[in-house]
Each structure stands twice: as structure tokens, then as C-alpha cells.
Write an enzyme that holds these catalytic residues in place. Structure first.
Site, PDB file in Angstrom:
ATOM      1  N   PRO A  78     -27.420  49.891 -20.488  1.00  0.00           N
ATOM      2  CA  PRO A  78     -26.345  49.462 -21.389  1.00  0.00           C
ATOM      3  C   PRO A  78     -25.597  50.644 -21.995  1.00  0.00           C
ATOM      4  O   PRO A  78     -26.217  51.631 -22.418  1.00  0.00           O
ATOM      5  CB  PRO A  78     -27.100  48.701 -22.487  1.00  0.00           C
ATOM      6  N   GLY A  79     -24.296  50.563 -22.019  1.00  0.00           N
ATOM      7  CA  GLY A  79     -23.485  51.584 -22.688  1.00  0.00           C
ATOM      8  C   GLY A  79     -22.726  50.936 -23.833  1.00  0.00           C
ATOM      9  O   GLY A  79     -23.015  51.137 -25.012  1.00  0.00           O
ATOM     10  N   ARG A  80     -21.779  50.071 -23.438  1.00  0.00           N
ATOM     11  CA  ARG A  80     -20.904  49.409 -24.409  1.00  0.00           C
ATOM     12  C   ARG A  80     -21.678  48.701 -25.517  1.00  0.00           C
ATOM     13  O   ARG A  80     -21.312  48.795 -26.694  1.00  0.00           O
ATOM     14  CB  ARG A  80     -20.067  48.375 -23.660  1.00  0.00           C
ATOM     15  N   TYR A 103      -6.496  47.310 -19.576  1.00  0.00           N
ATOM     16  CA  TYR A 103      -7.196  46.057 -19.234  1.00  0.00           C
ATOM     17  C   TYR A 103      -6.650  44.849 -19.992  1.00  0.00           C
ATOM     18  O   TYR A 103      -7.259  43.783 -19.953  1.00  0.00           O
ATOM     19  CB  TYR A 103      -8.692  46.165 -19.587  1.00  0.00           C
ATOM     20  N   CYS A 125       5.406  57.020 -26.239  1.00  0.00           N
ATOM     21  CA  CYS A 125       6.698  56.613 -25.697  1.00  0.00           C
ATOM     22  C   CYS A 125       6.499  55.601 -24.580  1.00  0.00           C
ATOM     23  O   CYS A 125       6.756  55.902 -23.407  1.00  0.00           O
ATOM     24  CB  CYS A 125       7.459  57.821 -25.190  1.00  0.00           C
ATOM     25  N   ARG A 133      -7.621  51.020 -23.583  1.00  0.00           N
ATOM     26  CA  ARG A 133      -8.108  49.728 -23.073  1.00  0.00           C
ATOM     27  C   ARG A 133      -7.101  48.581 -23.206  1.00  0.00           C
ATOM     28  O   ARG A 133      -6.971  47.797 -22.269  1.00  0.00           O
ATOM     29  CB  ARG A 133      -9.449  49.362 -23.711  1.00  0.00           C
TER      30      ARG A 133
END
Ligand code: LLP
Length: 462
Positions: free
Chosen positions: A316-318, A363, A390, A359
Site C-alpha cells: 500500500p502507498g496511497r 486523472y 497558464c 491529479r
């Protein structure tokens, strides 16, 4: 304030899941790290520190990392997945301090680049507890990893099997490897897709027989020790149905390798991907609940195959770092934009954006936010928080209710930015990447400093 859109009139302009909050000053606990609090004055506190005081020192934008929360989530995975090895996926966010916390909490570490390995080694992580991923590791990178004594290298191609075997033979060691396989399962959020073949760059396909062939080739090298298969099915996943299908296919290959090639692999890695709450749409499961379900899937399948349950690991990371960190911005401008339907959207520009969180642009990811520097009794308005880059896709929070008197100088905090925020940050428009400030028990410590103009100019040779 006059001119703002009247409350409740957001049909077609706000997403179906977003509700006007009963109290726009209140935090939604599931989105925030465990020490996040707001008093009656509306000031956000994390780790016992008032966020306005914190950023008075380090400026904005800044990532604020709640150390106790990070450690507690690491422990929840360690204890929930009792009997597993838990590898924290450093790609989500890695710094020397965080690598140390990971080790102190009894977790192993997954790295996927030479740079991440450097951080891990610098932090003093036991190399035997490091797993090394990547679909195109160079001979130089592999030499360094093998030489450092990395416990497991997750091989991803036939070329790489030869490369690791050569490097290990040259160095006179036996290198532990795992084989990354694709189970034909792709899971995202609440859905997964199971297909017969896999159109993506990672791993060896089980369906085509490449996984079995990879095992045969690894076993043909005396310099390699085949420890097991590795399967990662996706990210931000909330239920275990994807693991059910992947587990069946992966354990099928595990049993086939024992039967056909006479090698019983001692381990199996089921990857990461456990989901977190970014907005009120998301309802993440407790690690212990996930563990019970996944263990049941694996033990059931092993019983059906008549094989011993291998030693299991996850990555697991997130789900560890994501909710532990928030990003604090200062509001620079506020603008009302009339939409086609006549409704008004309040655009709130902050001093960061897609350079510190790509993100939403990459995504279409949803986030939430709160006014962090004061309370307000103004009527909430539907706002879009945007960055200073920009590009019109430079969105920080697509839809959120903020107090109608939001104004330049206010601080806004966006929760759940810990995973893949700083780690995918860029210097777009020559932005300086923000610092990461760890907070705990009323103390703040900058663990990654803000970039300076000198940092930026250092690589520009004129
Ligand atoms: N293990 C492997 C082999 C992986 O490829 C990944 C993520 C993980 C573990 C950790 O997954 P997690 O638990 O953090 O979901 N940049 C994207 C996510 C890319 C994930 C790539 N691999 C994002 O921001 O959503």
C-alpha cells in the site's frame, strides 16, 4: 455578499454527489488526518499547530504531513495484515524521514527507481527489506540494487531476468527475485475488468504462458532465487472482488510452477491499490477488514488447489500517506463566472496548482477543501479552486462549497494530497516545488524544503 449565486440553485452545475454542507466551517473527518481539528474560530489545527502560524513560517503553498497519522495508518496495515509483510510503496511519497518512519513502524519498503533506492539507503532502511520494481531497470541500476543487498527484485521482462542473473553472477551473490505477472484484471475504484489478455506494459501475462516461461528461465539461473509471484491490479480500489479473480489466476500459476517445474515458491505479493476518501463519495474500508477478505480469498483458493498458503505481502502507498497530508494555499483572486444556464460559479485562484497536484488535470480526480484561516457565517457558494498556471485545466478542486465571503488572503486547505501529490509535482511554468512540513505534538519540522530559484537555475547552463 451581494452578487453571489443564491443557495440551492446549482442544478446542472455541481456534481450529483456534492451536497451543500449544513456547516461550511466543519471538517468532514473521513477526509482529514486524525489530528486535524477546527475550533470555533474556524482555524485549522494539525498536529497541535495552527495552520496559519505554520505557514507564516514556511509560506504557501505547503504540504503539511501529520506524522502521528502516517504512523498510525502504517501500523493499521501492519497489524491488520497480521502475518503479511507490508511494503510501503514509496512512489506515493518518499523522503528520508518518511523512509525512517516506515522502518520504525516495522514495514518494508517498495522502491521503483534508482532515486527512490537512494533515499531508502540514505535513510538506513535495511536493504533486505526493500523490494525493487520497474519495467525497465538498467544494468547499472540493477548492479547497484544487487550490490546494496536489496531483498527482492521484481522482474518484469525476459531481458531483465538475464540482466539480473548476469549482475548477480558477476557479484557472486544469489539474488532473490519475484516475477511480476498480469492476471488480466484491472481494478479502479468500485469496478474491475477481467479480460483474457492484457494490453499494458507491466509484467508477464499468465494467460499467454509468459508467466510460466519466466519462472522456467529464472529457475535456470543459479544466481537467482525465485521467491514468488507478484500481482498488482490497480489503484484506488474499494472492494476485494478484483483480488478474488486475480488471486485465482495467480495462485493457479503458483501451483502450476510447483507442478510443472518442481519449485514451490515461498511467497506471493498481492500489490497495493487500497482506496482512500478524497471526497464524500468515497468510503474506504478498514485495513483489518480488507485483510480478512483477502486472506479468505487466498486460503480458500489454496485449499481448492491443495497447496500450502505462501507467505503473503502487500504494497500500500496511497492508503498510508494519502490522508496523512494536506496542501495549504493562499487565495489570490476571486472571480464570479456566469455559466450558460445563468448560474454563477465562483473561481478561487490559489498560489499553487497543477505543479503541486497534477491529479485533477491528469486523472480528472476530485478533491475537497476547506477555509483554514477563519470561520465564516456567509452563505456557502459553489466554488472551483484553480491554480496559477497558464492552462485552463489547472484545477485544484473542481467543485466545493466555500463560504460566500471567501477573499484574497484567506488560507485554503485541501486534504488527502499525500499520495502522488509531491511525488508527481513538477516545475511547470518554473514553479518552485513546495516544502513538506511534518507536524507532531505541536512541533513542525520541514522534511523537504521548498525549492529555490537557485535550484531552478542550477540546471540551466546558460
Ligand atoms: N505496487 C505496485 C507494483 C504499484 O505499481 C503501485 C502503484 C503500488 C504498489 C501502490 O499503489 P497504491 O497503494 O499507492 O495505490 N499516480 C497514480 C497512481 C499510480 C500508481 C502506480 N502504481 C495516482 O496518482 O493515482
Amino acid at each position: 455578499m451581494s452578487g453571489r449565486v443564491p443557495p440551492g440553485d446549482y442544478a446542472g452545475t455541481s456534481p450529483h454527489w456534492l451536497r451543500e454542507p449544513a456547516d461550511v466551517n466543519a471538517l468532514v473527518p473521513v477526509l482529514w488526518s486524525s489530528t486535524a481539528r477546527k475550533g470555533d474560530d474556524g482555524v485549522l489545527h494539525i498536529g497541535g499547530l495552527a495552520v496559519p502560524d505554520l505557514v507564516a513560517d514556511v509560506n504557501t503553498p505547503a504540504y503539511v504531513l501529520d506524522e502521528d497519522d502516517f504512523r498510525a495508518r502504517a501500523r493499521a496495515f501492519r497489524d491488520g495484515f497480521d502475518g503479511y509483510d507490508v511494503f510501503y510503496a514509496g512512489k506515493a511519497f518518499l523522503s528520508t524521514a518518511v523512509a525512517r518512519w516506515v522502518g520504525e513502524e516495522g514495514l518494508c519498503l517498495d522502491v521503483c527507481s534508482n532515486g527512490e533506492l537512494s533515499v531508502a539507503l540514505r535513510a538506513g532502511v535495511d536493504p533486505a527489506r526493500i523490494g525493487y520494481h520497474g519495467n525497465n531497470k538498467t544494468a547499472m541500476e540493477l548492479r547497484r540494487a544487487v550490490d546494496a543487498g536489496v531483498g527482492r527484485i521484481i522482474v518484469d521482462s525476459f531481458h531483465e531476468i538475464e540482466r539480473v542473473a548476469d549482475v548477480a553472477a558477476q557479484l557472486g551473490v544469489t539474488q532473490g527475485v519475484m516475477i511480476r505477472v498480469t492476471a488480466g484484471v484491472e481494478a479502479h475504484t468500485h469496478e474491475f475488468i477481467a479480460t483474457a489478455h492484457e494490453d499494458q506494459k507491466f509484467g508477464f501475462s499468465i494467460a499467454s504462458g509468459a508467466g510460466l516461461e519466466a519462472a522456467r528461465r529464472v529457475l535456470g539461473h543459479d544466481s537467482l532465487a525465485l521467491r514468488g509471484l507478484h500481482s498488482h491490479i490497480g489503484s484506488q480500489i474499494f472492494d476485494t472482488s478484483g483480488w478474488e479473480v486475480a488471486g485465482r489466476r495467480v495462485l493457479g500459476l503458483h501451483a502450476e510452477i510447483a507442478e510443472e517445474l518442481g519449485h514451490v515458491m515461498p511467497e506471493l505479493d498481492l500489490g497495493g491499490g487500497f482506496g482512500i476518501a478524497y471526497t464524500t463519495q468515497d468510503d474506504p474500508a478498514d485495513p483489518a477488514v480488507l485483510a480478512a477478505q483477502i486472506t479468505k480469498i487466498v486460503t480458500g483458493e489454496c485449499a481448492a488447489l491443495g497447496i500450502d498458503v505462501p507467505h503473503l505481502s502487500i504494497e500500500p502507498g496511497r492508503a498510508i500517506v494519502g490522508p496523512s497530508m494536506c496542501t495549504v494555499y493562499t487565495v489570490g483572486t476571486v472571480k464570479e463566472v456566469t455559466l450558460d444556464a445563468g448560474a454563477v460559479r465562483t473561481y478561487v485562484s490559489v498560489d499553487g496548482g497543477m505543479s503541486d497536484n497534477i491529479r485533477p488535470a491528469l486523472y480528472d480526480a476530485d478533491y475537497s477543501c476547506t477555509l483554514a484561516s477563519r470561520a465564516s457565517d456567509a452563505t456557502p457558494v459553489l466554488a472551483r479552486v484553480v491554480g496559477k498556471h497558464c492552462e485552463s485545466g489547472d484545477i485544484v478542486v473542481k467543485d466545493e462549497f466555500l463560504p460566500g465571503d471567501i477573499a484574497p488572503g484567506d488560507l485554503i486547505a485541501v486534504p488527502a494530497t499525500g499520495a502522488y501529490g509531491r511525488s508527481m509535482a513538477s516545475n511547470y511554468n518554473h514553479a518552485l516545488r513546495p516544502p513538506v512540513v511534518a507536524v507532531k505534538d505541536g512541533q513542525a519540522r520541514v522534511i523537504v524544503r521548498r525549492e529555490t530559484e537557485d535550484d531552478l537555475l542550477a540546471t540551466d547552463l546558460g
